[in-house]
Design a protein around this motif. Structure first.
Motif, PDB file in Angstrom:
ATOM      1  N   LEU A  12      13.857   4.563 -11.349  1.00 34.46           N
ATOM      2  CA  LEU A  12      13.350   5.707 -10.564  1.00 34.46           C
ATOM      3  C   LEU A  12      11.875   5.962 -10.861  1.00 34.46           C
ATOM      4  CD1 LEU A  12      16.210   8.300 -11.375  1.00 34.46           C
ATOM      5  CD2 LEU A  12      16.198   6.571  -9.549  1.00 34.46           C
ATOM      6  N   ASP A  13      11.061   5.964  -9.814  1.00 38.80           N
ATOM      7  CA  ASP A  13       9.652   6.348  -9.967  1.00 38.80           C
ATOM      8  C   ASP A  13       9.447   7.813  -9.600  1.00 38.80           C
ATOM      9  OD1 ASP A  13       6.839   5.788 -10.406  1.00 38.80           O
ATOM     10  OD2 ASP A  13       6.568   5.847  -8.221  1.00 38.80           O
ATOM     11  N   VAL A  14      10.461   8.401  -8.982  1.00 36.39           N
ATOM     12  CA  VAL A  14      10.345   9.772  -8.459  1.00 36.39           C
ATOM     13  C   VAL A  14      11.581  10.577  -8.839  1.00 36.39           C
ATOM     14  CG1 VAL A  14       8.792   9.288  -6.517  1.00 36.39           C
ATOM     15  CG2 VAL A  14      11.232   8.855  -6.258  1.00 36.39           C
ATOM     16  N   HIS A  42      13.650   4.031   0.636  1.00 34.17           N
ATOM     17  CA  HIS A  42      12.287   4.056   1.186  1.00 34.17           C
ATOM     18  C   HIS A  42      12.182   4.999   2.381  1.00 34.17           C
ATOM     19  CE1 HIS A  42      11.266   0.809  -1.475  1.00 34.17           C
ATOM     20  NE2 HIS A  42      12.388   0.213  -1.106  1.00 34.17           N
ATOM     21  N   GLY A  43      13.065   5.982   2.430  1.00 33.58           N
ATOM     22  CA  GLY A  43      13.054   6.909   3.558  1.00 33.58           C
ATOM     23  C   GLY A  43      12.360   8.218   3.198  1.00 33.58           C
ATOM     24  N   ILE A  44      12.513   9.161   4.106  1.00 27.49           N
ATOM     25  CA  ILE A  44      11.910  10.485   3.941  1.00 27.49           C
ATOM     26  C   ILE A  44      13.047  11.433   3.566  1.00 27.49           C
ATOM     27  CG2 ILE A  44      10.798  12.341   5.261  1.00 27.49           C
ATOM     28  CD1 ILE A  44       9.521   9.952   6.913  1.00 27.49           C
ATOM     29  N   TYR A  70      13.027   1.837   6.841  1.00 26.95           N
ATOM     30  CA  TYR A  70      12.354   0.555   7.065  1.00 26.95           C
ATOM     31  C   TYR A  70      10.952   0.813   7.597  1.00 26.95           C
ATOM     32  CZ  TYR A  70      12.072  -4.447   7.952  1.00 26.95           C
ATOM     33  OH  TYR A  70      11.710  -5.772   7.914  1.00 26.95           O
ATOM     34  N   GLY A  71      10.161   1.525   6.773  1.00 25.27           N
ATOM     35  CA  GLY A  71       8.775   1.823   7.123  1.00 25.27           C
ATOM     36  C   GLY A  71       7.829   0.846   6.446  1.00 25.27           C
ATOM     37  N   HIS A  72       6.594   1.308   6.214  1.00 22.80           N
ATOM     38  CA  HIS A  72       5.555   0.427   5.656  1.00 22.80           C
ATOM     39  C   HIS A  72       6.002  -0.226   4.348  1.00 22.80           C
ATOM     40  CE1 HIS A  72       3.083   3.002   8.305  1.00 22.80           C
ATOM     41  NE2 HIS A  72       2.293   1.947   8.373  1.00 22.80           N
ATOM     42  N   ILE A  73       6.541   0.595   3.436  1.00 16.61           N
ATOM     43  CA  ILE A  73       6.864   0.080   2.096  1.00 16.61           C
ATOM     44  C   ILE A  73       8.078  -0.843   2.166  1.00 16.61           C
ATOM     45  CG2 ILE A  73       7.599   0.720  -0.241  1.00 16.61           C
ATOM     46  CD1 ILE A  73       5.969   3.374   0.228  1.00 16.61           C
ATOM     47  N   ALA A  74       9.125  -0.394   2.843  1.00 19.27           N
ATOM     48  CA  ALA A  74      10.360  -1.188   2.912  1.00 19.27           C
ATOM     49  C   ALA A  74      10.093  -2.569   3.514  1.00 19.27           C
ATOM     50  CB  ALA A  74      11.415  -0.440   3.718  1.00 19.27           C
ATOM     51  N   ASN A 119      14.658   3.932  -6.677  1.00 15.97           N
ATOM     52  CA  ASN A 119      14.045   4.971  -5.842  1.00 15.97           C
ATOM     53  C   ASN A 119      12.556   5.086  -6.130  1.00 15.97           C
ATOM     54  OD1 ASN A 119      13.568   7.038  -4.080  1.00 15.97           O
ATOM     55  ND2 ASN A 119      14.667   8.620  -5.247  1.00 15.97           N
ATOM     56  N   THR A 120      11.746   4.657  -5.144  1.00 13.12           N
ATOM     57  CA  THR A 120      10.291   4.862  -5.246  1.00 13.12           C
ATOM     58  C   THR A 120       9.831   5.797  -4.130  1.00 13.12           C
ATOM     59  OG1 THR A 120       9.928   2.894  -3.897  1.00 13.12           O
ATOM     60  CG2 THR A 120       9.786   2.608  -6.300  1.00 13.12           C
ATOM     61  N   ALA A 121      10.788   6.485  -3.468  1.00  9.83           N
ATOM     62  CA  ALA A 121      10.418   7.314  -2.302  1.00  9.83           C
ATOM     63  C   ALA A 121      10.256   8.786  -2.713  1.00  9.83           C
ATOM     64  CB  ALA A 121      11.443   7.140  -1.202  1.00  9.83           C
ATOM     65  N   GLY A 169       3.848   4.816  -8.333  1.00 10.20           N
ATOM     66  CA  GLY A 169       3.937   3.806  -7.255  1.00 10.20           C
ATOM     67  C   GLY A 169       2.632   3.598  -6.513  1.00 10.20           C
ATOM     68  N   GLY A 170       1.979   4.697  -6.141  1.00  6.15           N
ATOM     69  CA  GLY A 170       0.779   4.574  -5.302  1.00  6.15           C
ATOM     70  C   GLY A 170      -0.498   4.728  -6.096  1.00  6.15           C
ATOM     71  N   SER A 171      -0.463   4.437  -7.379  1.00  8.33           N
ATOM     72  CA  SER A 171      -1.629   4.752  -8.222  1.00  8.33           C
ATOM     73  C   SER A 171      -2.318   3.527  -8.814  1.00  8.33           C
ATOM     74  CB  SER A 171      -1.215   5.712  -9.339  1.00  8.33           C
ATOM     75  OG  SER A 171      -0.902   6.965  -8.778  1.00  8.33           O
TER      76      SER A 171
HETATM   77  N1  LIG Z   1       6.289   6.414  -5.423  1.00 10.72           N
HETATM   78  C1  LIG Z   1       5.151   6.598  -4.804  1.00 10.72           C
HETATM   79  O1  LIG Z   1       4.105   6.721  -5.413  1.00 10.72           O
HETATM   80  C2  LIG Z   1       5.129   6.617  -3.300  1.00 10.72           C
HETATM   81  C3  LIG Z   1       3.971   6.165  -2.634  1.00 10.72           C
HETATM   82  C4  LIG Z   1       3.963   6.155  -1.244  1.00 10.72           C
HETATM   83  C5  LIG Z   1       5.063   6.633  -0.539  1.00 10.72           C
HETATM   84  N2  LIG Z   1       6.132   7.109  -1.210  1.00 10.72           N
HETATM   85  C6  LIG Z   1       7.313   7.581  -0.473  1.00 10.72           C
HETATM   86  O2  LIG Z   1       8.008   6.423  -0.018  1.00 10.72           O
HETATM   87  C7  LIG Z   1       8.690   6.713   1.194  1.00 10.72           C
HETATM   88  C8  LIG Z   1       8.367   5.658   2.242  1.00 10.72           C
HETATM   89  O3  LIG Z   1       6.978   5.634   2.470  1.00 10.72           O
HETATM   90  P1  LIG Z   1       6.352   4.717   3.637  1.00 10.72           P
HETATM   91  O4  LIG Z   1       4.891   4.687   3.374  1.00 10.72           O
HETATM   92  O5  LIG Z   1       7.083   3.453   3.781  1.00 10.72           O
HETATM   93  O6  LIG Z   1       6.639   5.681   4.864  1.00 10.72           O
HETATM   94  P2  LIG Z   1       6.882   5.326   6.391  1.00 10.72           P
HETATM   95  O7  LIG Z   1       6.624   6.551   7.175  1.00 10.72           O
HETATM   96  O8  LIG Z   1       6.176   4.074   6.782  1.00 10.72           O
HETATM   97  O9  LIG Z   1       8.454   5.008   6.414  1.00 10.72           O
HETATM   98  C9  LIG Z   1       9.413   5.977   6.175  1.00 10.72           C
HETATM   99  C10 LIG Z   1      10.749   5.526   6.752  1.00 10.72           C
HETATM  100  O10 LIG Z   1      11.569   6.693   6.759  1.00 10.72           O
HETATM  101  C11 LIG Z   1      12.462   6.664   7.869  1.00 10.72           C
HETATM  102  N3  LIG Z   1      12.340   7.884   8.683  1.00 10.72           N
HETATM  103  C12 LIG Z   1      13.071   8.994   8.465  1.00 10.72           C
HETATM  104  N4  LIG Z   1      12.800   9.947   9.369  1.00 10.72           N
HETATM  105  C13 LIG Z   1      11.871   9.454  10.189  1.00 10.72           C
HETATM  106  C14 LIG Z   1      11.200   9.954  11.340  1.00 10.72           C
HETATM  107  N5  LIG Z   1      11.433  11.191  11.830  1.00 10.72           N
HETATM  108  N6  LIG Z   1      10.283   9.176  11.941  1.00 10.72           N
HETATM  109  C15 LIG Z   1      10.020   7.959  11.473  1.00 10.72           C
HETATM  110  N7  LIG Z   1      10.633   7.417  10.398  1.00 10.72           N
HETATM  111  C16 LIG Z   1      11.558   8.141   9.757  1.00 10.72           C
HETATM  112  C17 LIG Z   1      12.145   5.455   8.650  1.00 10.72           C
HETATM  113  O11 LIG Z   1      13.074   4.472   8.324  1.00 10.72           O
HETATM  114  C18 LIG Z   1      10.759   5.090   8.201  1.00 10.72           C
HETATM  115  O12 LIG Z   1      10.621   3.741   8.394  1.00 10.72           O
HETATM  116  C19 LIG Z   1       8.281   8.133   1.580  1.00 10.72           C
HETATM  117  O13 LIG Z   1       9.289   9.023   1.149  1.00 10.72           O
HETATM  118  C20 LIG Z   1       7.011   8.367   0.777  1.00 10.72           C
HETATM  119  O14 LIG Z   1       6.774   9.729   0.533  1.00 10.72           O
HETATM  120  C21 LIG Z   1       6.193   7.105  -2.569  1.00 10.72           C
END
Ligand SMILES: NC(=O)c1ccc[n+]([C@@H]2O[C@H](COP(=O)([O-])OP(=O)(O)OC[C@H]3O[C@@H](n4cnc5c(N)ncnc54)[C@H](O)[C@@H]3O)[C@@H](O)[C@H]2O)c1
Ligand SMILES: O=C(O)[C@H](O)COP(=O)(O)O
Length: 317
Positions: free
Chosen positions: A257-259, A206-208, A152-156, A231-233, A284-286
């Motif tokens: 799936l984007d990834v 949307h996690g890591i 539940y980060g920026h994207i979620a 999956n866009t993560a 996704g980010g382009s």
């Molecule tokens: N498809 C694309 O082009 C694209 C573009 C941007 C990001 N992404 C990927 O999407 C995913 C989410 O990106 P985001 O920008 O929302 O990232 P973000 O850092 O804002 O959120 C990531 C989420 O991962 C979880 N998380 C797991 N371990 C954590 C930790 N140690 N500390 C904090 N949070 C942790 C949390 O729920 C957090 O909210 C990432 O895997 C990123 O690489 C993909």
């Protein structure tokens, strides 16, 4: 031959406005024409900063940059940067959190709609003059469906907002956002990933990435025969062999799936033959907007760091 002077090496193309920001501050910038080591090496030799993207920065590349003081990634994921090498030399690493989030969130919703309405198959049917498509395919609305967000980060958070506007119920499993804060945003708190997979009609990642995939055969079975996986993560979040089996056996209804674990997809990959699967090549980010925001954000961070340590000509610390 002497190495060409380069203050900031940009390993992969970046928005022109970001290059201008760095150059206007007096830095000599080189935008690499290739990511081959032989091309980068002479520029690394003098670079104080490197800005990279999905190429990352390897141990060998960092070792070839004796004056390196800052590394920037214009994007979110820093997984391909050799962090131990940077840490050993106290070199800071920055990325652009949130700068491409709106673009990725919109793609995630787009993939949900593509799966829910079988848009890939519908496109093919329409091209071949098959107007009986709607009688053969059962499609569904997003409104009223349950969306489970993993992370539940920026994207979620942006996905949640759009999904709620569509009339979806949204839940997340997040170790970092308290249940009360989620409740204020109209988001349900799920105690664990198994419960989320069993509850949701659509699971969106949307996690890591962790050491092992979070979506394996057992959790695919929990998502169920009517469920959709998005999956866009990062590809490593999914056991792709298990997903291919689940799609072929109808254990889940579809996936977007984007990834992928290995990009671009390798020939003969089991997912290539799967029904009800839509793939996009890590787009996704382009968007224009995301590239502008990520570029300007990272150029600003690099400049601020170099100024702070007195490594920008004419700018004091
Ligand atoms: N498809 C694309 O082009 C694209 C573009 C941007 C990001 N992404 C990927 O999407 C995913 C989410 O990106 P985001 O920008 O929302 O990232 P973000 O850092 O804002 O959120 C990531 C989420 O991962 C979880 N998380 C797991 N371990 C954590 C930790 N140690 N500390 C904090 N949070 C942790 C949390 O729920 C957090 O909210 C990432 O895997 C990123 O690489 C993909
Ligand atoms: O982590 C990110 O920001 C995205 O995955 C973007 O990756 P890209 O630079 O390959 O578009």
């Amino acid at each position: 031959m002497d190495a060409p002077r380069c203050d900031c090496l940009i390993v992969q193309p970046i928005a022109q406005s970001a290059v201008r920001l760095l150059e206007d501050a007096g830095l000599v910038v080189h935008v690499a024409a290739s990511t081959a080591f032989a091309h980068l090496e002479p520029y690394l030799a003098t670079a104080r900063a490197v800005i990279t993207r999905n190429h990352g920065l390897s141990e060998e590349e960092i070792a070839a940059a004796p004056d390196l003081r800052m590394v920037g990634v214009h994007g979110t994921g820093t997984d391909k940067v050799h962090k131990a090498s940077l840490a050993a030399r106290d070199i800071p690493l920055a990325n652009t959190p949130g700068a491409n989030a709106q673009s990725v969130a919109e793609l995630a919703i787009g993939l949900m709609l593509t799966c829910a309405r079988s848009l890939v198959a519908a496109d093919q049917a329409s091209r071949s003059g098959d107007h009986l498509f709607s009688q053969k395919h059962r499609t569904f609305e997003l409104s009223g469906r349950r969306l489970g967000l993993v992370g539940y980060g920026h994207i979620a958070k942006l996905v949640a907002g759009i999904a709620r506007a569509f009339g979806m119920e949204v839940a997340t499993v997040s170790r970092f956002t308290p249940a009360e804060e989620l409740a204020e945003q109209g988001i349900l708190f799920s105690p664990d990933l198994d419960s989320l997979c069993a509850w949701a009609d659509i699971v969106s990642l949307h996690g890591i990435p962790q050491a092992t995939p979070v979506i394996d055969a057992r959790r695919l079975a929990l998502i169920g025969a009517n469920g959709i996986l998005i999956n866009t993560a990062r590809g490593a979040l999914i056991d792709e062999d298990a997903l291919a089996t689940a799609l072929r056996d109808g254990m889940i209804a579809g996936a977007g799936l984007d990834v992928l674990t290995v990009e671009p997809i390798i020939s003969g990959h089991p997912l290539l033959d799967c029904p009800n699967l839509v793939l996009t090549p890590h787009i996704g980010g382009s968007t224009n907007e995301a590239l502008e925001k990520t570029g300007l954000q990272i150029a600003g961070k690099v400049l601020a760091e170099l100024k702070a340590i007195g490594r920008v000509p004419g700018a004091g610390p």
